[in-house]
Scaffold this motif. Structure first.
Motif: not given
Length: 324
Positions: A110, A113, A116
Motif C-alpha cells: 500500500y 501505491s 489502492k
C-alpha cells in the motif's frame, strides 16, 4: 467476409479487436507479487529490519501466494486472505500471527501505491487471552544445579539461563550478544539497537556473580574458537565455535535445549519466555513500577507489559490513582 486494412504480409483482419489504450496500460503496469516482494524486502533491509524477520515474512507470504495461486498484486483480495486463513490447519493464535505478517507485507504494498485500499483492515481473528506464568525461582535454581556444568555446552546453557533470569533479555538477544556489550568495570550490559528487537539502546545492570560467569564463558569461547579456527566475538557460541545467530533456527536450537532440560528433569514451566516473565515478576514483587519494568523489558507499550504481567485493568487503574 471482412476486408483487410492492408494487403500482403502486414494485413490486419477487420475481425481483430484492438485493445483500448487504458486496458493496454493496465496490463503493462501490472506488477507481479514476486517483484513486489523483492522490492519490499530490499526496503526492509535498508531501514534495518532483521534478516530473521524478513525470512519469516517471506515464508508466510509465499505460502499465502501458493495457496491462492497468486501472480499479480492486483489479484490479492479479501477473499484470498480469508481463503488462506481457512485452509491453515493451525491454532487460532498461530493464524493471528500469520495474519499479522500478511498485513505487514500488504501495508508495504500500500505504501508503494501498488494497492489502492487497505482491504485487510477489516479482517480480525479473536483468540482467548492466554495467561502465561513465569518460571518459579525454585525450578530455575533446581535446573542450574542439575545441569552438568563441567562440559562446555552445559556451562554455556547455565550461563544463558542465569543471564536471562537476572536481566530479562530475550533469547534472540543472547544470539546477538557480543563481548563489547558487557561493561565488566561498571557491571552493565550495554545493548545497542542491533542486539534488541526494538532497535533501541538499553542498559541493564548485572551482579558480580553473573559477571564472573560471563568472564569464564568468554575464556572458554576463546579456546573453542582457537581449536576450530573460527572468528567472532559472540558471547554464546556453538560447540564448533560458530555464532548462534547465523541462521533462523538458532533461537529454536536454544529453546530446544531448554525443552530438553525441562523434560529430563521434570520441570513443567522452563522455557525462554517463562524465564523472562520470572524476571519481570521478580521486579514487580520488589516494588518496581510497571513503567520501569516496561523499560527493562524493552517493551514499546505499557499495555504489552501489563498483559505480560497479567495485571488486572482495575488493579492498574487503582495503583495509578494512588500516585496522585
Amino acid at each position: 467476409m471482412s476486408k483487410s486494412r492492408k494487403h500482403g504480409v502486414f494485413a490486419v483482419s477487420g475481425d481483430v479487436v484492438v485493445l483500448p489504450t487504458k486496458q493496454y496500460e493496465d496490463v503493462r503496469d501490472a506488477i507481479t507479487v514476486a517483484a513486489a516482494l523483492e522490492t519490499v524486502f530490499k526496503q526492509m533491509q535498508i531501514v534495518g529490519h532483521r534478516q530473521r524477520t524478513i525470512e519469516s515474512y517471506e515464508y508466510i507470504f509465499n505460502q499465502f501466494m501458493t495457496v491462492n495461486r497468486l501472480q499479480y498484486v492486483e489479484d490479492i483480495s479479501v477473499e484470498s486472505i480469508y481463503h488462506y486463513l481457512d485452509v491453515l490447519e493451525v491454532s487460532p493464535r498461530t493464524k493471528l500471527i500469520r495474519l499479522k505478517s500478511i498485513k505487514a507485507v500488504l501495508s508495504k504494498f500500500y505504501n508503494n501505491s501498488w494497492i489502492k485500499d487497505r482491504i485487510w483492515a477489516i479482517i480480525h481473528i479473536k483468540v482467548d487471552k492466554e495467561v502465561k506464568e513465569g518460571a518459579k525461582e525454585s525450578d530455575i535454581d533446581k535446573l542450574l544445579h542439575l545441569i552438568d556444568q563441567t562440559t562446555f555446552i552445559g556451562f554455556r546453557d547455565a550461563a544463558a539461563i542465569k543471564l536471562m533470569y537476572k536481566t530479562g533479555i530475550r533469547i534472540s538477544t543472547l544470539g546477538e550478544l557480543r563481548e563489547r556489550h558487557i561493561d565488566f568495570d561498571n557491571l552493565f550490559l550495554k545493548l545497542d539497537g542491533l542486539a534488541l528487537k526494538n532497535h533501541k539502546f538499553l542498559k541493564l545492570p548485572i551482579d558480580e556473580e553473573v559477571a564472573a560467569i560471563l568472564k569464564v564463558l568468554i575464556k572458554l569461547n576463546d579456546g573453542v574458537r582457537n581449536h576450530f579456527g573460527t572468528g567472532n566475538h559472540n558471547v554464546f557460541i556453538t560447540q564448533n565455535g560458530l555464532a548462534m545467530n547465523t541462521n533462523k533456527s538458532s533461537n529454536c536450537a536454544s529453546s530446544k535445549q531448554l525443552n530438553k532440560y525441562a523434560k529430563r528433569y521434570g520441570l513443567k514451566n522452563i522455557n525462554a519466555h517463562a524465564i523472562r516473565r520470572a524476571y519481570a515478576e521478580s521486579l514487580l514483587e520488589k516494588g518496581a513500577s510497571v513503567a520501569l519494568i516496561s523499560k527493562a523489558l524493552g517493551h514499546s507499550d505499557l499495555a504489552v507489559t501489563t498483559q505480560y504481567l497479567d495485571l488486572d485493568i482495575e488493579e492498574v487503574a487503582n495503583n495509578l490513582r494512588g500516585i496522585f
